[in-house]
Design an enzyme around this catalytic site. Sequence first.
Site, PDB file in Angstrom:
ATOM      1  N   GLU A  28      38.324  60.421  -1.150  1.00  0.00           N
ATOM      2  CA  GLU A  28      37.532  60.133  -2.345  1.00  0.00           C
ATOM      3  C   GLU A  28      36.521  61.229  -2.671  1.00  0.00           C
ATOM      4  O   GLU A  28      35.945  61.243  -3.760  1.00  0.00           O
ATOM      5  CB  GLU A  28      36.810  58.795  -2.175  1.00  0.00           C
ATOM      6  CG  GLU A  28      37.761  57.596  -2.219  1.00  0.00           C
ATOM      7  CD  GLU A  28      37.050  56.270  -2.072  1.00  0.00           C
ATOM      8  OE1 GLU A  28      35.909  56.257  -1.574  1.00  0.00           O
ATOM      9  OE2 GLU A  28      37.634  55.244  -2.451  1.00  0.00           O
ATOM     10  N   GLU A  57      46.595  55.498  19.692  1.00  0.00           N
ATOM     11  CA  GLU A  57      45.177  55.671  20.025  1.00  0.00           C
ATOM     12  C   GLU A  57      44.970  56.074  21.483  1.00  0.00           C
ATOM     13  O   GLU A  57      43.921  56.611  21.845  1.00  0.00           O
ATOM     14  CB  GLU A  57      44.391  54.400  19.729  1.00  0.00           C
ATOM     15  CG  GLU A  57      44.645  53.247  20.670  1.00  0.00           C
ATOM     16  CD  GLU A  57      43.709  52.078  20.392  1.00  0.00           C
ATOM     17  OE1 GLU A  57      42.927  51.747  21.296  1.00  0.00           O
ATOM     18  OE2 GLU A  57      43.760  51.521  19.280  1.00  0.00           O
TER      19      GLU A  57
END
Length: 246
Positions: A28, A57
């Site tokens: 963004e 992860e």
Amino acid sequence: AHAVRSGGRVVYAGAGTSGRLSVLDASEVPPTFGCNAFEAIIAGGDEAIRCAVEGAEDDSVAGACQGRELSDRDMAVGISASGKTPFVLGFLEAAKGRGAKCWLVTSESIEADMPDKTKNLDGKIVLDTGAELIAGSTRMKAGTAQKMALNMLSTATMIRLGGTYDGLMVDVTPTNAKLKKRALGIIMEIAGCPIDVAAKALEGAGMSPKLAALMLKGGLDRDKAEQALERSEGSLRAAFKRIDKG
């Protein structure tokens, strides 16, 4: 802000919810502030944005491979609610070895419970959100707090770099009708001009609201306005002050 001003990047790294929020914030920044210096890495790659890749992860080696891509001009920001995610710690350790500034965003508030690998970081942002309503579901309170923290980090950075003026996003990239309307409104508010004048200036400024506003309010042609912004390190406020002083 120093990393971006010196030509470096701010690189987020996270797994699961933390990784997705990192991608969201970094993606963004360009349309809002016209800056491509924020990047995000998610454990498991782009597939993990839409689908859970839970084992990713735990891969500290993969994190380290990503961290070694950074340089001493960059800032590495690892995001891990527990502060223990191997992918994130591997990323930070490798980035630190490359000379990057390294920070960790975590919800673990007890220093004694933090892994030794976090001891040599440049800093930590601790979001003490407490226990989740559903135990272990860190996409809830911890995730919400991470989103707010990343928003503040990227927004504060861009404010310091001159990406705003009196609360207006003067570096917005007008790539659609909504954003073009917003850009025109910004120019009109700063320069105190009608929409047709703002539209002509925006075209003449290469679709840069900041440059168009400076040209109109400062009475400058494009070349002189660009020079004023360059001397002011991109700050519209500083450019106006420079013009006022003659």
